[in-house]
Design an enzyme around this catalytic site. Structure first.
Site, PDB file in Angstrom:
ATOM      1  CG  MET A  98     -39.856   3.564  12.540  1.00  0.00           C
ATOM      2  SD  MET A  98     -41.035   2.282  12.116  1.00  0.00           S
ATOM      3  CE  MET A  98     -41.863   2.047  13.667  1.00  0.00           C
ATOM      4  N   GLY A  99     -39.600   8.342  13.651  1.00  0.00           N
ATOM      5  CA  GLY A  99     -40.180   9.628  14.009  1.00  0.00           C
ATOM      6  C   GLY A  99     -40.953   9.575  15.316  1.00  0.00           C
ATOM      7  N   GLY A 152     -35.628   9.029  24.343  1.00  0.00           N
ATOM      8  CA  GLY A 152     -34.815   7.863  23.974  1.00  0.00           C
ATOM      9  C   GLY A 152     -34.086   8.112  22.658  1.00  0.00           C
ATOM     10  CG  HIS A 153     -36.307   8.464  19.011  1.00  0.00           C
ATOM     11  ND1 HIS A 153     -37.601   8.642  19.426  1.00  0.00           N
ATOM     12  CD2 HIS A 153     -36.294   7.330  18.283  1.00  0.00           C
ATOM     13  CE1 HIS A 153     -38.350   7.648  18.973  1.00  0.00           C
ATOM     14  NE2 HIS A 153     -37.587   6.828  18.276  1.00  0.00           N
ATOM     15  CE  LYS A 164     -40.081   0.362  24.578  1.00  0.00           C
ATOM     16  NZ  LYS A 164     -40.238   0.200  23.130  1.00  0.00           N
ATOM     17  CG  ASP A 165     -37.218  -1.650  19.734  1.00  0.00           C
ATOM     18  OD1 ASP A 165     -38.320  -2.170  19.941  1.00  0.00           O
ATOM     19  OD2 ASP A 165     -37.067  -0.429  19.574  1.00  0.00           O
ATOM     20  CB  SER A 180     -43.387   6.443  19.249  1.00  0.00           C
ATOM     21  OG  SER A 180     -42.047   6.841  19.046  1.00  0.00           O
TER      22      SER A 180
HETATM   23  O1  PAF Z   1     -36.507   0.970  15.952  1.00  0.00           O
HETATM   24  C1  PAF Z   1     -37.116   1.564  15.036  1.00  0.00           C
HETATM   25  O2  PAF Z   1     -37.626   2.686  15.220  1.00  0.00           O
HETATM   26  C2  PAF Z   1     -37.259   0.894  13.675  1.00  0.00           C
HETATM   27  O3  PAF Z   1     -37.460  -0.461  13.809  1.00  0.00           O
HETATM   28  C3  PAF Z   1     -36.083   1.207  12.726  1.00  0.00           C
HETATM   29  C4  PAF Z   1     -34.784   0.616  13.258  1.00  0.00           C
HETATM   30  C5  PAF Z   1     -35.946   2.707  12.546  1.00  0.00           C
HETATM   31  C6  PAF Z   1     -36.358   0.570  11.354  1.00  0.00           C
HETATM   32  O4  PAF Z   1     -37.523   1.069  10.773  1.00  0.00           O
END
Ligand code: PAF
Length: 277
Positions: free
Chosen positions: A27-28, A33-34, A146-147, A183
């Protein structure tokens, strides 16, 4: 690095990518982490695609959709040196054109934990991720631990819908002092940044109990609650000691177990977790 918004341009670029493709959905407002997911995808696949889309359907009516941090230029600057082939930045109209009415829903795994407080959240996540899978057609897709519940729900969805895609879940990346990168950490003001350490401290305290031989799940939950209660800026939403696969709360810890929690620090909602066993 090709950057596209529209579906037809995405498909045209996708068709030029031969060999294996790894997708990193985001989600930008990217953080380390990303970037760790992108690096892992780069190491494991011939090509890498990143999607950046603040998905409105996974936010509840009282959640932070309008103020969710966005900075596409900064995101692209961070991605550029990593050798990403394709960045898809769809608008809400591209993703959910007027008249949109199709949803993907995982029934049981979405009910506890995050789902108990955010009843429409996972329907939004599974719907947008299946649209991303259909549009980008990756061989592997990369998500952060984390999620943890999101990862479990997406593994289930991928199995149930027979997507020929491997879900790769990568370790939580933490700041030097232990705060899990998110974020939403940007929202923490003044003393709240220090108070936010209560999440990782509570998990560490429970892990220490476990390492000392404690297997009573309620005692581990109690330990996490006590640590959080001692921080005046923290308001507990839930703590959990659950089976890693089913997310069902445990009486006794025997196998792979997920310790997790959601805590409000001021108005900022943070989650964190740790896997035992
Ligand atoms: O983890 C996230 O950033 C969001 O839930 C995802 C997987 C990009 C879906 O919008």
């Amino acid at each position: 690095m090709k950057i596209t918004i529209d579906l037809d341009k995405l498909w045209a670029t996708r068709a030029t990518l031969h060999g294996t493709l790894g997708l990193v959905p985001t989600m930008g407002y990217l953080h380390e982490g990303h970037l760790s997911l992108i690096r892992r995808a780069k190491a494991e696949c011939d090509h890498v695609a990143v999607s950046i889309f603040v998905n409105p359907t996974q936010f509840g009516p009282s959640e932070d959709l309008s103020k969710y941090p966005r900075d596409l230029e900064r995101d692209l600057r961070l991605i550029e040196p990593l050798g990403v082939d394709l960045v898809w930045t769809p608008t809400a109209e591209v993703m959910y054109p007027s008249g949109y009415q199709t949803w993907v829903e995982v029934e049981t795994l979405t009910k506890p934990l995050e789902g108990s407080l955010r009843p429409t959240h996972f329907r939004g996540v599974t719907t947008v991720v299946s649209k991303l899978f259909n549009a980008v057609q990756p061989h592997k897709a990369y998500f952060g631990q984390k999620d943890a519940q999101q990862a479990a729900v997406l593994r289930q969805m991928t199995r149930d819908l027979s997507y020929p895609i491997e879900i790769v879940v990568c370790p939580i990346v933490r700041e030097a002092d232990g705060l899990a990168m998110s974020s939403r950490n940007k929202y923490l003001e003044g003393d709240e940044r220090k108070a936010a350490l209560v999440l990782s401290h509570a998990l560490t305290a429970a892990k220490e109990l476990y390492d000392a031989g404690e297997r009573d799940a309620e005692k581990l939950r109690r330990k996490m609650k006590d640590v959080i209660a001692a921080e005046p800026r923290a308001q507990l939403q839930y703590v959990s000691c659950a089976d890693y696969e089913t997310l069902a709360e445990l009486d006794a810890v025997t196998g792979k177990t997920l310790l997790s929690m959601a805590v409000l620090i001021g108005r900022t909602r943070l989650i964190d977790n740790f896997v035992l066993g």
